[in-house]
Design a protein around this motif. Structure first.
Motif, PDB file in Angstrom:
ATOM      1  N   ARG A 326       0.826  -1.209   0.000  1.00 30.85           N
ATOM      2  CA  ARG A 326       0.000   0.000   0.000  1.00 30.85           C
ATOM      3  C   ARG A 326       0.859   1.258   0.000  1.00 30.85           C
ATOM      4  NH1 ARG A 326      -3.153  -3.220   3.543  1.00 30.85           N
ATOM      5  NH2 ARG A 326      -2.144  -2.268   5.361  1.00 30.85           N
ATOM      6  N   SER A 327       1.916   1.253   0.779  1.00 28.64           N
ATOM      7  CA  SER A 327       2.811   2.412   0.794  1.00 28.64           C
ATOM      8  C   SER A 327       3.452   2.624  -0.571  1.00 28.64           C
ATOM      9  CB  SER A 327       3.900   2.219   1.861  1.00 28.64           C
ATOM     10  OG  SER A 327       3.332   2.145   3.149  1.00 28.64           O
ATOM     11  N   LEU A 328       3.825   1.522  -1.220  1.00 31.22           N
ATOM     12  CA  LEU A 328       4.398   1.627  -2.561  1.00 31.22           C
ATOM     13  C   LEU A 328       3.383   2.197  -3.541  1.00 31.22           C
ATOM     14  CD1 LEU A 328       6.679   1.008  -4.596  1.00 31.22           C
ATOM     15  CD2 LEU A 328       5.671  -1.279  -4.853  1.00 31.22           C
ATOM     16  N   GLU A 329       2.140   1.742  -3.460  1.00 29.47           N
ATOM     17  CA  GLU A 329       1.096   2.253  -4.346  1.00 29.47           C
ATOM     18  C   GLU A 329       0.882   3.750  -4.139  1.00 29.47           C
ATOM     19  OE1 GLU A 329      -2.285  -0.150  -3.526  1.00 29.47           O
ATOM     20  OE2 GLU A 329      -1.265  -2.006  -4.105  1.00 29.47           O
ATOM     21  N   ASP A 330       0.946   4.198  -2.888  1.00 32.91           N
ATOM     22  CA  ASP A 330       0.800   5.627  -2.618  1.00 32.91           C
ATOM     23  C   ASP A 330       1.904   6.417  -3.318  1.00 32.91           C
ATOM     24  OD1 ASP A 330      -1.421   5.166  -1.056  1.00 32.91           O
ATOM     25  OD2 ASP A 330      -0.312   5.149   0.840  1.00 32.91           O
ATOM     26  N   ALA A 331       3.140   5.936  -3.186  1.00 36.03           N
ATOM     27  CA  ALA A 331       4.266   6.657  -3.780  1.00 36.03           C
ATOM     28  C   ALA A 331       4.186   6.661  -5.302  1.00 36.03           C
ATOM     29  CB  ALA A 331       5.584   6.031  -3.313  1.00 36.03           C
ATOM     30  N   LEU A 332       3.878   5.511  -5.891  1.00 37.90           N
ATOM     31  CA  LEU A 332       3.794   5.447  -7.355  1.00 37.90           C
ATOM     32  C   LEU A 332       2.556   6.172  -7.863  1.00 37.90           C
ATOM     33  CD1 LEU A 332       4.964   1.796  -8.133  1.00 37.90           C
ATOM     34  CD2 LEU A 332       6.286   3.917  -7.997  1.00 37.90           C
ATOM     35  N   GLY A 333       1.497   6.178  -7.064  1.00 39.96           N
ATOM     36  CA  GLY A 333       0.310   6.944  -7.447  1.00 39.96           C
ATOM     37  C   GLY A 333       0.622   8.427  -7.531  1.00 39.96           C
ATOM     38  N   ALA A 334       1.449   8.923  -6.602  1.00 43.00           N
ATOM     39  CA  ALA A 334       1.863  10.320  -6.658  1.00 43.00           C
ATOM     40  C   ALA A 334       2.699  10.576  -7.900  1.00 43.00           C
ATOM     41  CB  ALA A 334       2.648  10.681  -5.400  1.00 43.00           C
ATOM     42  N   ASP A 339      -3.979  11.949  -8.684  1.00 38.70           N
ATOM     43  CA  ASP A 339      -4.852  12.961  -8.068  1.00 38.70           C
ATOM     44  C   ASP A 339      -5.207  14.066  -9.056  1.00 38.70           C
ATOM     45  OD1 ASP A 339      -5.176  11.698  -5.639  1.00 38.70           O
ATOM     46  OD2 ASP A 339      -3.449  12.672  -4.717  1.00 38.70           O
ATOM     47  N   PRO A 340      -4.220  14.635  -9.798  1.00 35.80           N
ATOM     48  CA  PRO A 340      -4.612  15.628 -10.817  1.00 35.80           C
ATOM     49  C   PRO A 340      -5.546  15.060 -11.878  1.00 35.80           C
ATOM     50  CG  PRO A 340      -2.267  15.772 -10.370  1.00 35.80           C
ATOM     51  CD  PRO A 340      -2.762  14.564  -9.655  1.00 35.80           C
ATOM     52  N   VAL A 341      -5.327  13.801 -12.277  1.00 39.37           N
ATOM     53  CA  VAL A 341      -6.215  13.207 -13.287  1.00 39.37           C
ATOM     54  C   VAL A 341      -7.610  13.023 -12.716  1.00 39.37           C
ATOM     55  CG1 VAL A 341      -6.646  11.135 -14.669  1.00 39.37           C
ATOM     56  CG2 VAL A 341      -4.347  12.076 -14.529  1.00 39.37           C
ATOM     57  N   ALA A 404      11.065  12.541  -6.026  1.00 39.74           N
ATOM     58  CA  ALA A 404      11.768  12.058  -4.838  1.00 39.74           C
ATOM     59  C   ALA A 404      10.885  11.130  -4.032  1.00 39.74           C
ATOM     60  CB  ALA A 404      12.218  13.240  -3.982  1.00 39.74           C
ATOM     61  N   ARG A 405       9.583  11.439  -4.007  1.00 43.34           N
ATOM     62  CA  ARG A 405       8.679  10.567  -3.255  1.00 43.34           C
ATOM     63  C   ARG A 405       8.582   9.199  -3.914  1.00 43.34           C
ATOM     64  NH1 ARG A 405       2.211  11.359  -1.889  1.00 43.34           N
ATOM     65  NH2 ARG A 405       2.057   9.498  -0.580  1.00 43.34           N
ATOM     66  N   ALA A 406       8.561   9.170  -5.250  1.00 38.08           N
ATOM     67  CA  ALA A 406       8.501   7.883  -5.947  1.00 38.08           C
ATOM     68  C   ALA A 406       9.763   7.072  -5.693  1.00 38.08           C
ATOM     69  CB  ALA A 406       8.310   8.105  -7.445  1.00 38.08           C
ATOM     70  N   SER A 407      10.926   7.738  -5.816  1.00 36.86           N
ATOM     71  CA  SER A 407      12.181   7.035  -5.561  1.00 36.86           C
ATOM     72  C   SER A 407      12.268   6.597  -4.110  1.00 36.86           C
ATOM     73  CB  SER A 407      13.357   7.952  -5.913  1.00 36.86           C
ATOM     74  OG  SER A 407      14.580   7.312  -5.670  1.00 36.86           O
ATOM     75  N   GLY A 408      11.832   7.499  -3.212  1.00 37.23           N
ATOM     76  CA  GLY A 408      11.821   7.131  -1.803  1.00 37.23           C
ATOM     77  C   GLY A 408      10.833   6.022  -1.510  1.00 37.23           C
ATOM     78  N   GLY A 409       9.749   5.972  -2.299  1.00 36.97           N
ATOM     79  CA  GLY A 409       8.777   4.890  -2.126  1.00 36.97           C
ATOM     80  C   GLY A 409       9.382   3.536  -2.430  1.00 36.97           C
ATOM     81  N   LEU A 410      10.207   3.469  -3.479  1.00 38.98           N
ATOM     82  CA  LEU A 410      10.893   2.212  -3.795  1.00 38.98           C
ATOM     83  C   LEU A 410      11.850   1.820  -2.679  1.00 38.98           C
ATOM     84  CD1 LEU A 410      11.748   2.612  -7.588  1.00 38.98           C
ATOM     85  CD2 LEU A 410       9.874   1.339  -6.562  1.00 38.98           C
ATOM     86  N   ARG A 411      12.590   2.815  -2.195  1.00 38.83           N
ATOM     87  CA  ARG A 411      13.522   2.531  -1.100  1.00 38.83           C
ATOM     88  C   ARG A 411      12.773   2.097   0.145  1.00 38.83           C
ATOM     89  NH1 ARG A 411      16.041   7.092  -2.573  1.00 38.83           N
ATOM     90  NH2 ARG A 411      15.071   8.238  -0.837  1.00 38.83           N
ATOM     91  N   VAL A 553      -2.312   1.474 -11.221  1.00 38.26           N
ATOM     92  CA  VAL A 553      -0.975   1.672 -10.646  1.00 38.26           C
ATOM     93  C   VAL A 553      -0.554   0.443  -9.860  1.00 38.26           C
ATOM     94  CG1 VAL A 553       0.301   2.985  -8.904  1.00 38.26           C
ATOM     95  CG2 VAL A 553      -1.087   4.186 -10.595  1.00 38.26           C
ATOM     96  N   ARG A 554      -1.513  -0.209  -9.181  1.00 36.01           N
ATOM     97  CA  ARG A 554      -1.203  -1.428  -8.430  1.00 36.01           C
ATOM     98  C   ARG A 554      -0.701  -2.522  -9.371  1.00 36.01           C
ATOM     99  NH1 ARG A 554      -6.136  -2.695  -6.023  1.00 36.01           N
ATOM    100  NH2 ARG A 554      -5.643  -1.002  -4.558  1.00 36.01           N
TER     101      ARG A 554
END
Length: 591
Positions: A326-334, A339-341, A404-411, A553-554
């Motif tokens: 779920r945390s990964l989905e949040d980061a990749l969703g961002a 949200d803009p779409v 950065a959030r996406a990259s940090g999400g992977l980490r 995205v999932r």
């Protein structure tokens, strides 16, 4: 290797290990574990395992009737003299000048079939032994074994004895000193520690407590105590009343090294003290023909423990935790800008609702402005055209914070999954999580572009309000036209028809004026009502679009991130099971 490790290995060196897995099964398990650890464990641990497996395979293919016993020790410990006395003839030269032994010397009892084994050991100095005290001890052990087998065979109605099979053979090796000043000599001795079937550590009253020898050559073989014998040579140089205390002191050191069950014997090559017991032990080991298998089981255990120490897979979960997904989905969703779409989907609904059910007077203004989804190249109805199947969307590029959030999400995903794992496995999980990172931007964009955002984008109430709006407009247009017509007639002094009046109100009110007020007021009220409905329904459409995009995205996250990490977790599970099987331990329980 610590004494505790030796205690853990005890089951691998006794007969109970046979009930867990055969030597071949344990070898195959270690091979599978090594393959799973190929890109994870340090290269030196993998190389050591590979070398051990090569030695195991080579030794298995050679004579199983000959037990190879190697004499190891420091300079001056009297290995050569001891072996000569044990055999009963001079096999290895012994002299005052040290080091005397430069190359391995072999005493071969029952030489038939031993040549290939000695070639593999790279021992060229070979001496066949057909008599002497050690040969006699081996013959007695064989006779005793034949007698026991004969009694057992007669009791079972069969007369077969061990004498029907090949005679047990023995190869004794006098090896260069472990502390030799010559690197080549020391290398030979170190190489032989991994090749012989039985390890005999020879020391003397002067050097038995040498910390370097114990740390470098005894402790690493703590798991091999079932095939290890420690001989305190030159015991004749110690006063008789102190001999047992010296032997006990050596035994205490050896136990601290991890050799909990290796016999520690006090002997003398000069007087022959204690050598009868050593000969009997050697003969019993050779006759039993179990030393080869026991040594190889110890090697397998040591290699498995070495790999587990270098890259312990036991701390990883069996599956990727849901919270981490779920945390990964949040980061990749961002990163995918869902949200803009989703907001654009809601705005597009309001845009189209106002264009169909808004006040007709200002509807044209809505048509002048582009549809919010069209600006994103998602189509005015929220879907792609066929010609845009591979096109990128026109979403604004993620800013630095979003990237950065996406990259940090992977980490963060990798760190959460591997939180309790060892460092090599944590690094492996991180590599797996980022293995397809370059594909993520396009995959996420296509997940958004390919989403069907057009479903139920037209409200059933649009035509209802549209008809009412046009009726309201018709009313005020008729009223306005009526008043204009009367004004024109008055201008030309043409008598106008009588003006109908609505007298039910508190003051008389002209009908045309009433139509204008009614039409305009109704149109405005309908526009307000339509706007409120559009705002409410647009939020529902935005929420639906957000759920749809999150699902897409999932799917991307599962394919490009979760699945590779899950494969790594599966490799960890397999290697943990295989290492346990190779070492003789019970397979671990997984969450």
């Amino acid at each position: 290797m610590s004494p505790r490790a030796s205690r853990a290995s005890r089951g691998a060196l006794t007969g109970s290990a046979e009930s867990l897995a055969s030597l071949a099964e344990r070898r195959d398990a270690l091979v599978r574990a090594r393959d799973d650890l190929e890109d994870i464990a340090p290269s030196d641990a993998l190389a050591a395992t590979g070398e051990m497996l090569e030695r195991l395979d080579a030794r298995t293919a050679l004579s199983a009737e000959h037990t190879v016993i190697g004499f190891f020790g420091a300079t001056g410990s009297g290995k050569s003299s001891l072996m000569n006395t044990l055999v009963g003839r001079e096999i290895s030269p012994a002299a005052v000048r040290r080091p005397t032994t430069r190359d391995p010397h072999a005493a071969v009892l029952d030489p038939a079939g031993a040549d290939a084994l000695l070639d593999w050991l790279e021992v060229s100095d070979r001496h066949e032994v057909h008599d002497g005290p050690l040969h006699d001890a081996l013959a007695r052990a064989a006779a005793e074994a034949d007698g026991r087998a004969g009694k057992a065979g007669r009791a079972a109605g069969a007369g077969r004895t061990t004498g029907d099979g090949p005679a047990a053979g023995m190869v004794l090796l006098d090896l260069p000193d472990l502390d030799s000043v010559q690197d080549a000599h020391r290398d030979i001795a170190e190489r032989m520690t991994g090749m012989v079937d039985v390890l005999v550590w020879v020391t003397d009253p002067q050097k038995y407590a040498d910390r370097v020898l114990h740390r470098d050559f005894v402790e690493p073989f703590a798991g091999h105590d079932a095939v290890t014998l420690v001989l305190l040579n030159q015991i004749d140089t110690v006063r008789e009343d102190e001999r047992e205390s010296v032997r006990a002191s050596l035994e205490q050191i050896v136990r601290r090294d991890g050799l909990e069950h290796a016999p520690v014997l006090a002997v003398s090559a000069e007087t022959g003290a204690g050598l009868a017991d050593v000969r009997s032990r050697f003969a019993a080991v050779a006759q039993a023909r179990e030393a080869i298998a026991v040594r190889r089981r110890a090697d397998l255990w040591e290699a498995a423990v070495g790999l587990r120490t270098a890259a312990d897979p036991s701390g990883l979960p069996g599956r990727v935790p849901s919270a981490a997904e779920r945390s990964l989905e949040d980061a990749l969703g961002a990163a995918a800008r869902i949200d803009p779409v989703a907001e654009a989907v809601g705005k597009a609904y309001r845009h189209r609702a106002d264009a169909r059910s808004g006040w007709p007077v200002v509807r044209w203004l809505r048509r002048v402005r582009p549809d919010p989804l069209a600006r994103l190249h998602l189509g005015a109805d929220g879907s792609r055209g066929a010609q845009e199947a591979e096109a990128r969307s026109s979403l604004p590029a993620p800013d630095a914070a979003t990237s950065a959030r996406a990259s940090g999400g992977l980490r963060g995903f990798a760190d959460t999954v591997s939180r309790d794992g060892s460092d090599p496995w944590r690094a492996a999980v991180r590599r797996s999580a980022r293995s397809r990172e370059d594909e993520l931007p396009d995959a996420l964009d296509q997940a958004v572009v390919g989403a069907d955002l057009s479903r139920r984008t037209r409200g059933w109430w649009w035509p209802v309000l549209d008809v009412l709006q046009w009726l309201a407009m018709a009313a005020w247009v008729v009223g306005l036209g009526w008043l204009v017509l009367n004004a024109i007639l008055g201008f030309f002094q043409v008598p106008a028809p009588p003006m109908p009046m609505i007298r039910e109100l508190w003051v008389p009110f002209p009908l045309p004026t009433a139509l204008i007020v009614l039409g305009v007021g109704t149109g405005i009220l309908l526009a307000v009502l339509g706007g409120a409905l559009a705002a409410l329904v647009s939020r529902l459409h935005a929420a639906r679009a957000r759920r749809l995009l999150r699902v897409r995205v999932r799917v991307v996250a599962a394919e490009l991130v979760v699945d590779p990490v899950q494969s790594t977790l599966e490799a960890a599970r397999r290697s943990a099971t295989d290492l346990a099987a190779a070492s003789g331990d019970a397979p671990p329980q997984r969450v």
